[in-house]
Design an enzyme around this catalytic site. Structure first.
Site, mmCIF file in Angstrom:
data_model
loop_
_atom_site.group_PDB
_atom_site.id
_atom_site.type_symbol
_atom_site.label_atom_id
_atom_site.label_comp_id
_atom_site.label_asym_id
_atom_site.label_seq_id
_atom_site.Cartn_x
_atom_site.Cartn_y
_atom_site.Cartn_z
ATOM 1 N N ASP A 1 5.493 -0.245 10.399
ATOM 2 C CA ASP A 1 5.039 -0.689 11.722
ATOM 3 C C ASP A 1 4.171 -1.943 11.651
ATOM 4 O OD1 ASP A 1 6.270 1.400 13.218
ATOM 5 O OD2 ASP A 1 4.797 2.755 12.364
ATOM 6 N N HIS B 1 0.444 6.318 4.911
ATOM 7 C CA HIS B 1 1.690 7.052 5.116
ATOM 8 C C HIS B 1 1.573 8.410 4.457
ATOM 9 C CE1 HIS B 1 5.962 7.888 5.411
ATOM 10 N NE2 HIS B 1 5.987 6.926 6.308
HETATM 11 C C1 COA Z 1 0.225 7.787 8.840
HETATM 12 C C2 COA Z 1 -0.984 8.691 8.690
HETATM 13 C C3 COA Z 1 -1.042 9.627 9.918
HETATM 14 C C4 COA Z 1 -0.804 9.527 7.416
HETATM 15 O O1 COA Z 1 -1.819 10.421 7.447
HETATM 16 P P1 COA Z 1 -2.205 11.481 6.313
HETATM 17 O O2 COA Z 1 -1.232 11.580 5.224
HETATM 18 O O3 COA Z 1 -2.490 12.712 7.074
HETATM 19 O O4 COA Z 1 -3.490 10.814 5.715
HETATM 20 P P2 COA Z 1 -4.933 10.976 6.310
HETATM 21 O O5 COA Z 1 -4.965 10.619 7.748
HETATM 22 O O6 COA Z 1 -5.419 12.347 5.929
HETATM 23 O O7 COA Z 1 -5.712 9.878 5.478
HETATM 24 C C5 COA Z 1 -6.133 10.043 4.118
HETATM 25 C C6 COA Z 1 -7.301 9.106 3.886
HETATM 26 O O8 COA Z 1 -6.879 7.754 4.040
HETATM 27 C C7 COA Z 1 -7.569 7.154 5.132
HETATM 28 N N1 COA Z 1 -6.594 6.436 5.938
HETATM 29 C C8 COA Z 1 -5.309 6.782 6.147
HETATM 30 N N2 COA Z 1 -4.710 5.903 6.963
HETATM 31 C C9 COA Z 1 -5.644 4.987 7.259
HETATM 32 C C10 COA Z 1 -5.625 3.850 8.070
HETATM 33 N N3 COA Z 1 -4.523 3.509 8.733
HETATM 34 N N4 COA Z 1 -6.746 3.121 8.183
HETATM 35 C C11 COA Z 1 -7.877 3.480 7.523
HETATM 36 N N5 COA Z 1 -7.958 4.571 6.736
HETATM 37 C C12 COA Z 1 -6.841 5.310 6.619
HETATM 38 C C13 COA Z 1 -8.129 8.289 5.955
HETATM 39 O O9 COA Z 1 -9.261 7.907 6.686
HETATM 40 C C14 COA Z 1 -8.438 9.297 4.885
HETATM 41 O O10 COA Z 1 -9.619 8.908 4.248
HETATM 42 P P3 COA Z 1 -10.705 10.005 3.824
HETATM 43 O O11 COA Z 1 -9.995 10.878 2.825
HETATM 44 O O12 COA Z 1 -11.814 9.189 3.264
HETATM 45 O O13 COA Z 1 -11.057 10.747 5.078
HETATM 46 C C15 COA Z 1 -2.292 7.863 8.594
HETATM 47 O O14 COA Z 1 -2.218 7.038 7.461
HETATM 48 C C16 COA Z 1 -2.552 7.069 9.856
HETATM 49 O O15 COA Z 1 -3.113 7.621 10.819
HETATM 50 N N6 COA Z 1 -2.161 5.753 9.880
HETATM 51 C C17 COA Z 1 -2.340 4.945 11.050
HETATM 52 C C18 COA Z 1 -1.212 5.185 12.053
HETATM 53 C C19 COA Z 1 0.102 4.621 11.578
HETATM 54 O O16 COA Z 1 0.189 3.501 11.100
HETATM 55 N N7 COA Z 1 1.163 5.428 11.758
HETATM 56 C C20 COA Z 1 2.511 5.027 11.392
HETATM 57 C C21 COA Z 1 2.995 5.871 10.266
HETATM 58 S S1 COA Z 1 4.563 5.307 9.652
#
Ligand code: COA
Length: 380
Positions: A317, A266
């Protein structure tokens, strides 16, 4: 001619991460109590004590209703439980459309039925907000029936918003455990500060566009798998795993492939989503009711590996996906169900934005080519 600076600008914040773009009274992720609050009320207490209708009232009025106010509000909401023949015809045309696309198109169409569209006064926008709250479940349920070649069902006016939704989808109202869990999911999903779809609605409203345009844009934003679309993606993962005995290998394979696991992580919560324990408990109750523990077991295996290996926690979710599955909803309707809830937060934000409006217009760092001379077409 100055060369374009392609070095990262220290003022650049991609994804607006960490940037406060405006103030709001509606909600906050409060680190002191590690909880989301709506107008000061912790989400866990609201889920325990209130109906979704009380939460919609809270978000639109800024305070919880007393019994008389709640009765007036629910009567008002029920008075809008009606779909025009034009909307039903449109949903028939959209039979094969993905439900989020059908919902987005139907909400956009509603502006054509609003003969005072240019009136953006507080009273008229409040009326629109309650109308959308009331009619969105009807649109989704009617599309569900059409898409499944089932006869459409008229709304009931003597039951709650959630009960009516089940009635219009399945021609029956399920046991209390289902209605309770569904209501809790609506309460937990209703509002979450400046998330992508709410921010979209606020950006659209900031140009003084109308509420339908803002909600149409918000639905488009919510559809994406990094936002509301994640609840469908979560259940797809569970179905792909199919049995708890495969969950461990599946999870480690995803991690070694550096793939994201839907329903985890998140932007705001880094130590766990405060809404999850309440919804996980609902998933437990639904599993008990269905005598089907398969999804709950898969949940626990993935969760423990993700926390141990990556220190990343589930978001809302993750429990809602399998919960909606146990409630017998088709997977592609999970994100539309999110809209039944989030519409109350969106419309509260739209009204707050309009009340204190400042056009949202950020800057960007240009990293394109340096200034070039235009060569006439014949010489190119
Ligand atoms: C929600 C989300 C977009 C937040 O993204 P963010 O704050 O931009 O965080 P990032 O995508 O930059 O992730 C940071 C790190 O955690 C990891 N990470 C984050 N969410 C992850 C997940 N769901 N599964 C595996 N690794 C994850 C990323 O790979 C990244 O690792 P790294 O630094 O080694 O590259 C992201 O966690 C995600 O894509 N989750 C899956 C989709 C989801 O469940 N969305 C609903 C949100 S309520």
């Amino acid at each position: 001619m100055s060369a374009v600076n392609k070095l990262p600008n220290p003022d650049l914040h991609r994804g607006l991460e960490g940037i406060i773009v405006d103030s709001t009274s509606i909600s906050k992720v409060n680190p002191d109590i590690n909880s989301l609050i709506y107008y000061g009320y912790p989400i866990q207490e609201l889920s325990e004590a209130c109906s979704y209708e009380e939460i919609a009232y809270l978000l639109l009025h800024g305070e919880l209703p007393n019994p008389t106010q709640l009765n007036q509000f629910t009567d008002y909401e029920k008075s809008f439980r009606y779909l025009s023949s034009e909307v039903i015809s449109l949903l028939n045309l959209l039979k094969n459309a993905c439900p989020m696309d059908a919902l987005r198109t139907a909400v956009s169409f509603l502006s054509l039925e609003d003969y005072i569209l240019k009136d953006k006064s507080i009273d008229i926008n409040y009326r629109r907000a309650v109308h959308l709250l009331s009619i969105i479940p009807l649109i989704i349920a009617t599309h569900y029936r059409i898409r499944n070649d089932l006869k459409t069902i008229s709304p009931k006016k003597d039951v709650s918003l959630a009960e009516n939704f089940f009635h219009m989808c399945f021609d029956q109202i399920p046991p209390k455990v289902v209605i309770k869990s569904f209501n809790i999911s609506l309460i937990l999903y209703a509002e979450h500060t400046f998330n992508a779809s709410t921010f979209t609605a606020r950006v659209i409203s900031s140009s003084l566009s109308d509420m339908y345009s803002a909600v149409t844009g918000a639905i488009g934003s919510l559809k994406g798998p990094l936002h509301g679309g994640a609840n469908e993606a979560v259940m797809q993962s569970f179905l792909d795993i199919s049995d708890p005995k495969y969950a461990k290998n599946w999870t480690y394979k995803k991690l070694s492939n550096k793939e994201k696991i839907m329903g985890f992580g998140h932007r705001v919560y880094k130590n766990g989503d405060s809404r999850v324990p309440t919804m996980k408990n609902c998933l437990k109750e639904l599993s008990e009711w269905k005598k089907n523990w398969k999804w709950y077991e898969i949940y626990e295996i993935i969760e423990s590996i993700m926390v141990k290996e990556k220190n990343i926690y589930p978001n809302l979710d993750f429990p809602t996906g399998p919960s909606y599955y146990l409630m017998d909803f088709d997977m592609e309707y999970y994100t539309p169900i999110f809209v039944i809830s989030r519409i109350s937060g969106w419309t509260a934000h739209i009204m707050e934005q309009i009340a204190h409006n400042r056009l949202i217009r950020p800057l960007s760092q240009y990293i394109g080519p340096d200034i070039k001379k235009v060569i006439p077409l014949k010489d190119r």
